[in-house]
Scaffold this active site. Structure first.
Site, short mmCIF file in Angstrom:
data_model
loop_
_atom_site.label_atom_id
_atom_site.label_comp_id
_atom_site.label_asym_id
_atom_site.label_seq_id
_atom_site.Cartn_x
_atom_site.Cartn_y
_atom_site.Cartn_z
N ASP A 294 0.90 -1.10 -0.06
CA ASP A 294 -0.11 0.10 0.04
C ASP A 294 0.86 1.38 0.07
O ASP A 294 1.41 1.41 1.20
CB ASP A 294 -0.95 0.02 1.36
CG ASP A 294 -1.76 1.14 1.01
OD1 ASP A 294 -1.63 2.26 0.69
OD2 ASP A 294 -3.14 0.91 1.58
N HIS A 295 1.14 1.70 -1.15
CA HIS A 295 2.18 2.84 -1.41
C HIS A 295 1.85 3.95 -0.25
O HIS A 295 2.90 4.85 0.13
CB HIS A 295 2.37 3.30 -2.78
CG HIS A 295 1.32 3.71 -3.13
ND1 HIS A 295 0.22 3.27 -3.69
CD2 HIS A 295 1.10 5.55 -3.42
CE1 HIS A 295 -0.80 4.50 -4.25
NE2 HIS A 295 -0.01 5.40 -4.07
N HIS B 231 -6.17 2.59 1.58
CA HIS B 231 -5.53 3.86 1.84
C HIS B 231 -5.86 4.80 3.09
O HIS B 231 -5.04 4.81 4.05
CB HIS B 231 -5.18 4.64 0.67
CG HIS B 231 -4.62 4.26 -0.56
ND1 HIS B 231 -3.87 3.08 -0.79
CD2 HIS B 231 -5.15 4.35 -1.71
CE1 HIS B 231 -3.57 2.59 -2.00
NE2 HIS B 231 -4.34 3.47 -2.75
#
Ligand code: NAD
Length: 484
Positions: A177-178, A240
């Protein structure tokens, strides 16, 4: 300040989907920057593996072009770029068949870290995992990186976890999950747990509410068909925004390591109260001046999918009882901006005569653009004229304090890939976390589907539907401005 780069051991990184959009825009340009920083030691290699039929030279030419386009100013360094390209190889592979696998197996060497990045559609994850084992390419020390979306509900996420678990242990699986790789997200943990100042105030005695906004100016672009089946809840909130919420709300882990941090995040998700429908606003962007609305973009004039969502959540535990967490995300908003704001309570009593203004401390954590943090504090306005109070931001952005090198931080993907090579899972989602997040979002989505819930239209370039403003208005609060 001299930037410190932690050395890593030599590695081979195989990128399944190495010719795809994500690889070209993010993964490969990011790896080039890590190469420049000295983090591709020895004979480390990157092996592109995808369906297209090409050889090493053609793959290198494609990556060269991608780095020129997406690599930023470093891409001008032609000599280093050539040296980097020489570390690249390519195997044409079919995830669903046996073609190319023996060749990939033949490329593997002993005594080197092996990481496999699954930058392909999730429907191929099972095939890749299985063939990595059948062809004895992966071993017990290998790592796999999987991209979002991780399922589209609890059932599919469980199935995906089971598929991966058939061939890999949990400590080999890196669910990316950047957002967790962003500098400020990690700085949030440093600020919370590395200072004596904040943690005593980090609870319902001192915090009035928390806002998390992730606003984009773009519409669904070329991803219409995918997005229309997903919507903002699945595409942004379940992953996110929930991850950001967890980091803000979690109890201090006993140590900064993968399982301690992830245990605490999991507890937050499990403590989330089930949502009440009147605490959710769904929106869909209307036609703009160009005549293009959401439904045109996704080519579905009966779509009820949300491109915007705002919600008021509660975490049922001692620390956060009574503190609303307002979450909001949307496309075609007025600015591109991601921010977490911790809004502290009002002063109980002001000793300053004639001071009618409401002064509040707000800790703002900006994820994009201009990553950084500031703390709004009240001070005296300088000069004569009595005790006039004014709110100013105390800039906690590292660049000024730590020198120009400090601003030159790796992009989220770079950092996370290097964490994979180092074997550090702290900033990756564990399987049970992902399932818990789906368990919370599933009933909300199923409720909309069963009621045929129609999202409210909002003007492109706005802050979302008016109902979203009302969600806070009703509580005597207001959203922070969305500023790019
Ligand atoms: P893409 O369609 O641009 O690329 C897909 C890649 O998969 C290509 O390299 C293709 O050759 C390869 N491929 C397809 N079928 C194959 C098969 N049978 N065998 C071997 N290789 C095969 O996709 P993308 O946008 O790069 O996305 C890749 C993954 O990353 C997806 O899971 C996507 O959801 C996720 N993701 C993408 C982005 C993004 O910005 N593009 C962002 C977040 C997550």
């Amino acid at each position: 300040m001299v930037s410190r780069v932690i050395p890593v051991d030599p590695f081979d990184l195989v990128i399944f989907g190495g010719t795809g959009d994500l690889a070209r825009r993010k993964i490969l340009p990011g790896l080039f920057r890590r190469f420049l920083a000295g983090q591709m030691p020895g004979e480390s290699r990157i092996i592109g593996a995808a369906r297209s039929d090409m050889d090493d030279a053609a793959f290198r030419a494609m990556v060269h072009e991608a780095i020129k386009e997406f690599g930023g100013r470093e891409s001008a360094d032609e000599a280093h770029l050539r040296a980097f390209l020489n570390r690249l190889h390519y195997v044409s592979i079919d995830a669903k068949g046996d073609g190319g696998w023996a060749q990939l197996s033949g490329l593997m060497v002993e005594d080197r870290i092996r990481a496999f990045y699954f930058s392909v559609a999730p429907s191929l994850f099972g095939d890749l995992a299985e063939r990595l084992h059948t062809f004895e390419i992966a071993n017990k020390a290998s790592r796999i990186v999987v991209e979002k979306p991780f399922g589209r509900d609890l059932e599919t996420a469980r199935a995906l976890n089971a598929t991966l678990a058939a061939h890999f242990d949990e400590n080999q699986i890196y669910r990316i999950d950047h957002y967790l790789g962003k500098e400020t997200v990690q700085n949030l943990m440093a600020v919370r747990f590395g200072n004596v100042l904040f943690e005593p105030l980090w609870n319902n005695h001192y915090v009035d509410h928390i806002q998390i906004t992730v606003a984009e100016t773009v519409g669904v672009g070329g991803r219409g068909a995918y997005y229309d089946k997903s919507g903002a809840m699945r595409d942004m909130v379940q992953n996110h925004l929930m991850q950001l919420l967890c980091l803000i709300a979690m109890e201090p882990p006993s140590q900064f390591n993968a399982d301690s941090v992830r245990d605490e995040k999991l507890k937050v998700i499990r403590a989330l109260q089930p949502m009440e429908n009147h605490h959710i606003v769904r929106g869909q962007y209307d036609r703009g001046k160009d005549g293009q609305g959401y439904r045109n973009d996704v080519e579905n004039d009966r779509s009820f999918t949300e491109s915007f969502i705002a919600m008021k959540c509660h975490i049922a535990n001692w620390r956060w009882a009574g503190v609303p967490f307002y979450l909001r995300t949307g496309k075609k908003m007025k600015a591109r901006s991601s921010e977490i704001a911790v809004v502290f309570r009002d002063l109980g009593h002001s000793i300053f005569e004639g001071d009618e203004a409401r002064h509040r401390n707000i800790l703002s954590i900006r994820l994009q653009p201009n990553e950084g943090m500031d703390l709004q504090v009240t001070i005296k306005e300088p000069g004569p004229g009595g005790m006039r109070l004014v709110d100013v931001p105390l800039d906690m952005t590292f660049a000024d304090a730590l020198g120009p090198d400090a601003a030159d931080v790796p992009d989220a993907y770079e950092r996370l890939i290097m964490d994979v090579i180092r074997g550090n899972q702290t900033l990756f989602m564990r399987g049970d976390e992902v399932e818990a997040a789906w368990a919370w979002t599933d009933p909300i989505i199923k409720g909309w589907e069963s009621r045929n819930d129609v999202p409210k239209l909002y003007e492109p370039g706005s802050a979302g539907p008016d109902d979203s403003l009302m969600l806070l208005h009703r509580d005597g609060r207001r959203w922070r401005d969305i500023k790019g």
